[in-house]
Motif scaffolding. Structure first.
Motif: not given
Length: 559
Positions: A364-375
């Protein structure tokens, strides 16, 4: 490029209609200047003005470059302005264009006024929009356009958006001629305002009027659940069930009634299954816990040439997280990568939520940091997931990083933060963040936020403080808050406070079988067996009438 004349005009107009990027407009604009089509030929110039790809300043500059704008040009620009996001700037510009049309042109037609009314209808909560719409209505009466069907429809829609169904109905009744749009507007608006009887009455009158009933009239009735089977029969009889929107509404209606068999039958009998119909079916199966069925539908739609989108996968991921179906969730993740679906906020947040609930915080953490736009949704999901997985310190550190990144937290974010504090037993941090929520961000805590603090205080044994917090809240606590405190009394063996909480729940009339069990367990910790017998005797009737639902567990066995 064909020679100047009609072929050139038709070619440029067709290219303007099929343009997909703003740069295409600039290229075509340059070509129109070179061939003298801009600003002298009305059709391609109006098409350029009205393109949805044209930014508002660009459209205004185009209009200003036309030496003698016709009614066609004015109307095209007014349509562009009606789609602008900001009401105040769009309204002032629209009024200026309308004033220009009235000053320059000998006469106006009804199409010049429709965009301005539509703009007002898009902003029903703005008092200025409501007032302007009513003024335009008066102007239309002055111009003698009251009998035009399209204007009557726009005005009916405007008053329906304002929630003024009385005036909308009067407008409808005064129309000398009505088309399908007129009837559909009123039926849909009555359903949205909850007046189902009026909607049904209007539907019956539409059938008697001789106007062909369309899918737009049937879908709201199906959505509100009024005699769904009867409406379904009407749809089969008239052939409306062949419409994908009607079929999707029917599917949703049957799934809400837990009639999965009928929902699947509607899906299978549809003559055309598009992305909307598939997404509705996949989401409904996922919500019903039929994950394998939903997965099968995803693979089937690919085989039928329908490409899944983010919305297709989000519902399945939610079901995978809720049931702990890690293998299915991983397959959906792999499928998203195969399809080239770049994780946006919705898909990324769903993947994070699934992995956190299945016990895989690293993924889950890896996906979070892979997001370009984190709202704010992505940050909140991450904070909640870390807290639930026992990483309270990491959750609070992430919240500080969120603030430093300039993303403003909302009520759900603070719920995630307080939940993390509760899981970690961090009393000081929990109370500090609850205070920050009110003083720094101006947000109002609700019962769920107070419930986290009560649970936190209960876990560390500060039961009297938790009791006073519930009593001091504006609502004096809900049943969930009192039940949370009762559970803490059982853990810490505080029988006296437990009896007071039990009495409070009884006074609220909110009985649950677990209440008696928790109070009995608190007595058992002190060895007070006589009191346990008295509690069970006094609550015997309630236990018979409302038995505690048996729990169940499930595990996923890898093959």
């Amino acid at each position: 490029m064909p020679p100047p004349g009609k072929p050139l005009v038709m070619t440029i107009t067709a290219l303007l209609r099929s343009a997909t990027r703003p740069v295409h407009l600039l290229q075509l604009h340059a070509s129109m200047i070179k061939t003298s089509l801009f600003p002298h030929h009305a059709l391609p110039t109006s098409r350029l003005l009205a393109s949805p790809l044209a930014p508002l300043p660009y459209a205004l500059s185009l209009f200003a470059a036309i030496p003698c704008p016709t009614l066609f040009h004015h109307t095209a620009l007014l349509r562009v302005l009606s789609a602008a996001p900001s009401f105040s700037s769009a309204a002032s510009a629209s009024l200026a264009v309308l004033a220009s049309a009235r000053a320059r042109l000998p006469a106006l037609d009804e199409f010049a006024f429709q965009p301005l009314v539509a703009l007002c209808a898009k902003n029903p909560r703005d008092d200025a929009a409501a007032s302007l719409g009513q003024q335009v209505h008066a102007l239309l009466l002055r111009y003698g356009f009251s009998g035009v069907v399209s204007l009557g429809n726009v005005l009916c829609h405007f008053y329906c958006c304002l929630g003024n169904m009385v005036v909308a109905r009067r407008m409808f009744d005064e129309m000398t001629e009505r088309d399908a749009v007129s009837w559909n507007t009123m039926i849909g608006s009555y359903v949205r305002t909850g007046d189902i009887c009026a909607a049904v009455e209007m539907f019956g009158a539409m059938r008697c009027s001789g106007v062909d009933v369309s899918a737009a009239a049937v879908v709201p009735l199906v959505g509100c659940g009024w005699r769904g089977e009867s409406v379904h029969g009407f749809g089969i009889k008239t052939g409306l069930c062949k419409d994908v929107k009607v079929a999707a509404a029917m599917e949703g209606m049957y799934f809400r009634k837990s009639d999965i068999g009928c929902a699947k039958k509607v899906f299978e009998e549809a003559t055309r299954r598009d992305l909307v119909l598939y997404n509705c079916m996949v989401d409904s199966c996922a919500k019903a816990g039929q994950i394998e069925e939903a997965m099968g539908l995803v693979h089937r739609m690919i085989q039928e040439g329908v490409r899944p989108n983010t919305g297709t996968l989000v519902g399945v991921l939610s079901a995978c997280g809720a049931s702990g179906a890690t293998a299915a969730g991983r397959r959906i993740h792999e499928l998203a990568l195969e399809l080239g679906l770049e994780p946006d906020t919705a898909l990324g947040t769903s993947l994070m939520d699934m992995y956190f609930k299945c016990g895989y915080p690293n993924e889950a953490t890896a996906i979070f940091y892979a997001l370009r736009d984190r709202d704010v949704m992505a940050w909140t999901a991450m904070i909640m997931g870390l807290g639930v997985n026992g990483q309270s310190g990491a959750a609070l550190s992430l919240f500080r990083a969120m603030e430093q990144d300039g993303v403003a937290p909302n009520e759900v974010t603070f719920l995630a933060v307080l939940n993390a504090c509760s899981h970690g037993g961090l009393v000081f941090e929990g109370k500090k963040h609850l205070e920050s929520m009110v003083r720094q961000y101006g947000l109002s805590p609700d019962t769920e936020h107070y419930g986290c603090i009560i649970d936190l205080l209960g876990k560390v044994g500060r039961l009297d403080e938790a009791y006073e917090l519930i009593k001091s809240s504006s609502s004096h606590g809900d049943a969930m808050a009192w039940r949370t405190l009762l559970a803490a009394c059982r853990v810490h063996g505080n029988v006296g406070l437990g009896m007071m909480v039990q009495a409070q729940l009884d006074a609220m009339g909110n009985y649950h079988p677990s209440d008696t069990i928790m109070l009995s367990n608190a007595y058992a910790l002190e060895g007070r067996w006589d009191e346990i017998a008295q509690v069970r005797d006094s609550e015997g009737q309630k236990m018979v009438m409302d038995k505690k639902e048996a729990g169940c567990s499930s595990i996923e066995v890898s093959s």
